[in-house]
Design an enzyme around this catalytic site. Structure first.
Site, short mmCIF file in Angstrom:
data_model
loop_
_atom_site.label_atom_id
_atom_site.label_comp_id
_atom_site.label_asym_id
_atom_site.label_seq_id
_atom_site.Cartn_x
_atom_site.Cartn_y
_atom_site.Cartn_z
CD GLU A 184 23.25 36.29 34.07
OE1 GLU A 184 24.19 36.82 33.44
OE2 GLU A 184 22.23 35.82 33.51
CD GLU A 253 27.55 34.21 32.48
OE1 GLU A 253 27.02 34.90 31.57
OE2 GLU A 253 26.93 33.35 33.14
#
Length: 813
Positions: A184, A253
């Protein structure tokens, strides 16, 4: 519209076995549609299980339940600070045994996505970085910095070499088909300027050079360089597009719920919305989807990040914190997976063709010249159902739902129509000593040790000024004492102590007595206190106990955010309204507690006191008792209602921080949450006005049948005699269907509409093969009302429904 709802009382006796399979060698690559394993495109459904958030004894059952739920892949992070707590000293034992975990996945016949990072976020302490990394001269985390890159490469290579030595990559015949580097970074890379781009290019080159033989991914990294696959994280990823036409659409995710903070309510995500998100992703070209989390587990010890993340990491996942399927979420997603798998041949054979069927209505078709055809019909409006015409047939689409048609004709599943039963858990409580006895007898079973206020260790030191806590403690303890002796004139004894701290909480003692406390919260960790105090004429001692509740794990430069009392510390309102700034005085510091130095958590010290009466509601005290494990195999927890804040150990194993006195806000929760419309972390909340966490999981494998030792360190005052031991059990099954429900997906076939159209089917079975339905409590055919556990008959109701269902049950026994 006719409905039938059934509620049944069940008895739980859990006995699940492990299916073992051998994973053959494979080549893994990718094209624009999917991952390609041994030359074959695959639709893959994955779920996150973090090995240290459960125990090795739990792993086989968790993985088997994942497989039974329709997963192909298990995804996990690798936690650097867990494995290398001291530089060049590694620990891969017990819950940290990564190789054993990966092999356990392989034994179940599933694949692995290994997210090495080594930054993980994950609501994990310091984002997974070891604290010693912070003290390397010249280091700057997650940027084009040579000291950081050298350490990151060394640990990443260490993990890859371990996997290679055990032949765990698919290219070696093992289960690992993917690896991830970084995590991320695209969310925060703008803060690092031009160095971010060179860093991410270096990370990609470094990962590829390790020659794993399987693809690497970067999540939330739109500029991930080839051949790294950039992937999506979020509640919805149907609109995500990879940064190259040669890369597949992957979702690393899909947040199945959300994490919880001390002081916050319990978040949850309705399964209808989660199923909608999954179906939309595959509808619009996705071929790899991962649930974060599929089993969340427990933040044992001091592993939580945040700060203020709870010890429970349940995450409203399909498999709950204790390892039991959460129904109907687990069952409905299992049906979604089956429906998608029925479409797999068509999904991987061609690209999707999308057609509008009206406002917020969409049809997607996968059709080949050889006759394969699969379709998805979506109503992404949040208000009302719609009737659509598709291929000459009429279909009803509830709001915010997707219907899956594996043959482009017959509906296998609609995401808003749940066939899975609701399973209502119950918690059976008993006192730690079993049968209730007199308060005096309960107290006699406890012993205690007082934790000294202020400086009590030989390694205390003095410094001029106030020290930042993390740089001082290196996170070896949550606690840091700041102590100062000052001289006060008789007419200046009444004053106000002003303290400012970066967080996360603090307690102020004047001459050994608690004067006041303060705490931050998950949104703002800082603490500022103004405490009216009375100082003793002459010398007075100010002792400030600063504490952390997990270190920051997310954000640009999060490693520099700091904690502890950095000031100012002042005495305000002295004679003539003057103020004394104490910040630059010579302070004495103590890292950690005396009880930590004495290893009281083991329960074996000779310092324990066993005298009546037992001190309760007292700050800074250690407690110890023994207890027997509950009979059976049901999951176990401790209900720590009555305690204040601290940490608990069972047989020397830390079950985590507890804080049942941190109550969530009274606002924000609703009796029910409408799944329709975009989900966010605060949309669906429960347990408002209650302790954020009341129950604390104790793994069965940590327990002996008798004489288990429980130790607690209590900071703010509590009564340990109120603690109860809890077993989690299944109490009731409920289910309902309506005329608009499709057949159960197991019964779907492409020729099901030939002849008479079959009606909906209600199917219920006990969660375990050794369970039996003992009693039918409620059944209604007509228009029943209510929810599981509180059903009632509607205006239209058959008087024979209950007797008929009870008769069916008796025939099955």
């Amino acid at each position: 519209m006719a409905m039938i709802r059934i509620e049944s009382l069940v008895i739980l006796s859990l006995a699940l076995g492990l299916l073992e399979m051998t994973v053959s060698g494979a080549s893994v690559s990718y094209d624009h549609r999917a991952l390609v394993i041994d030359g074959k495109r695959r639709v893959l459904i994955s779920g996150s299980i973090h090995y240290p958030r459960s125990t090795p004894e739990m792993w086989p059952d968790l993985i088997q339940k994942s497989k039974d739920g329709g997963l192909d892949v298990i995804e996990t992070y690798v936690f650097w600070n867990l494995h290398e707590p001291t530089r060049n000293q590694y620990d891969f034992e017990g819950r940290k045994d990564l190789v054993r975990f990966v092999k356990t996945v392989a034994e179940a016949g599933l694949l692995v996505h290994l997210r090495i990072g080594p930054y993980v976020c994950a609501e994990w302490n310091y984002g997974g970085f070891p604290l010693w990394l912070h003290f390397i001269p010249g280091i700057k985390f997650r940027t084009d910095n040579e000291p950081f890159k050298a350490e990151m490469k060394r640990f990443t290579a260490k993990v890859v070499d371990m996997m290679k030595q055990e032949k765990l990559y698919a290219s070696q015949g093992g289960p690992i088909i993917l690896s991830q580097v970084e995590n991320e970074y695209g969310n925060i890379d703008s803060a690092y300027g031009s160095a971010a781009k060179s860093y991410i290019n270096w990370a990609a080159t470094m990962a590829i050079s390790l020659d794993t033989g399987v693809p690497w991914v970067m999540c939330q990294q739109s500029d991930a360089p080839d051949p790294i696959i950039n992937t999506c994280n979020g509640f919805y990823c149907d609109q995500f597009t990879p940064n190259s036409k040669n890369k597949p659409k992957m979702w690393t995710e899909n947040w199945s719920g959300w994490f919880q903070s001390f002081g916050g309510a319990v978040p949850y995500r309705p399964v209808e919305d989660l199923a909608f998100a999954v179906a939309r992703f595959f509808q619009l070209g996705g071929t790899f989807q991962n649930y974060y989390m599929y089993h969340g587990g427990t933040n044992f010890g001091r592993t939580t990040g945040g700060p203020f993340i709870t010890t429970s990491y349940d995450y409203d996942a399909p498999i709950d914190e204790y390892g039991l399927p959460r129904q109907p979420k687990w069952g409905h997603l299992k049906d979604v997976h089956k429906a998608i798998k029925l479409c797999e041949a068509a999904l991987v054979a061609t690209d999707p063709a999308v057609t509008s069927l009206g406002p917020n209505l969409e049809a997607t078709v996968y059709k080949t010249g050889s006759g394969l055809c699969a379709a998805f019909l979506a109503n992404f409006g949040a208000q009302s159902e719609a009737t659509v015409n598709f291929n000459g047939n009429s279909y009803i689409l509830p709001a915010w739902s997707v219907s899956i048609l594996p043959d482009c004709k017959n509906v296998a599943l609609n995401t808003a129509k749940i066939n899975a039963a609701v399973v209502s858990p119950t918690f059976r409580r008993q006192y730690l000593k079993g049968n209730i006895v007199s308060p005096e007898a309960i107290q006699s079973d406890w012993s205690w040790v007082n934790e000294p206020v202020g400086i009590s260790k030989n390694n205390a030191f003095t410094k001029v000024g106030l020290l930042e806590q993390i740089n001082t403690t290196a996170d070896v303890s949550d606690y840091l004492w700041y102590s100062l002796s000052i001289g006060i004139q008789e007419d200046e004894s009444q004053t106000v102590l002003h303290v400012e701290s970066l967080g996360h909480a603090l307690h102020a003692f004047i001459n050994g007595k608690l004067a006041g406390s303060g705490r931050g919260n998950s949104g703002n960790a800082k603490v500022a206190l103004d405490i009216p105090i009375t100082l003793t004429s002459g010398k007075s001692t100010i002792d400030l106990l600063s504490l952390t509740v997990g270190l920051q794990n997310y954000g640009a430069f999060f490693d520099t955010w700091g904690a502890g009392i950095t000031g100012p510390v002042k005495l305000k309102g002295l004679k003539n309204g003057t103020t004394i700034d104490l910040s630059s005085q010579q302070w004495t510091y103590q890292i950690g507690l005396k009880g930590e130095e004495l290893r009281l958590s083991s329960g074996s010290s000779s310092r324990w006191v066993s005298q009546s009466p037992l001190p309760t509601k007292q700050t800074l005290i250690w407690y110890k008792t023994n207890f027997n494990a509950p009979a059976g195999n049901n999951p176990v927890a401790l209900d720590l209602t009555g305690m204040g804040k601290g940490e608990a150990w069972v047989n020397g194993q830390s079950i985590g921080r507890y804080w049942p006195t941190y109550i969530s806000s009274n606002s924000g929760c609703t009796d029910s949450c409408d799944y329709r419309g975009s989900f966010s972390a605060n949309k669906c909340l429960k347990n408002c006005g209650k302790p954020s966490q009341q129950l604390y999981h104790v793994p069965r494998s940590w327990l002996k049948s008798t004489m288990n030792t429980l130790v607690l360190f209590e900071e703010i005052g509590g009564d340990p005699t109120q603690i109860t031991i809890v077993t989690r059990q299944v109490g009731n099954l409920c289910s309902w269907v309506s005329e608009s429900h499709p057949l159960p997906v197991d019964m779907w076939s492409s020729d099901q509409y030939r002849g008479n159209k079959p009606g909906p089917v209600l199917s219920m079975k006990c969660p375990s093969p050794n369970q039996v339905i003992t009693y039918i409590k409620f059944a209604s055919f007509g228009t029943p009302r209510g929810t599981c556990g509180s059903y009632s008959h509607g205006k239209c109701s058959s008087t024979k429904a209950l007797s008929i269902v009870r008769k069916v049950r008796s025939c099955l026994l």
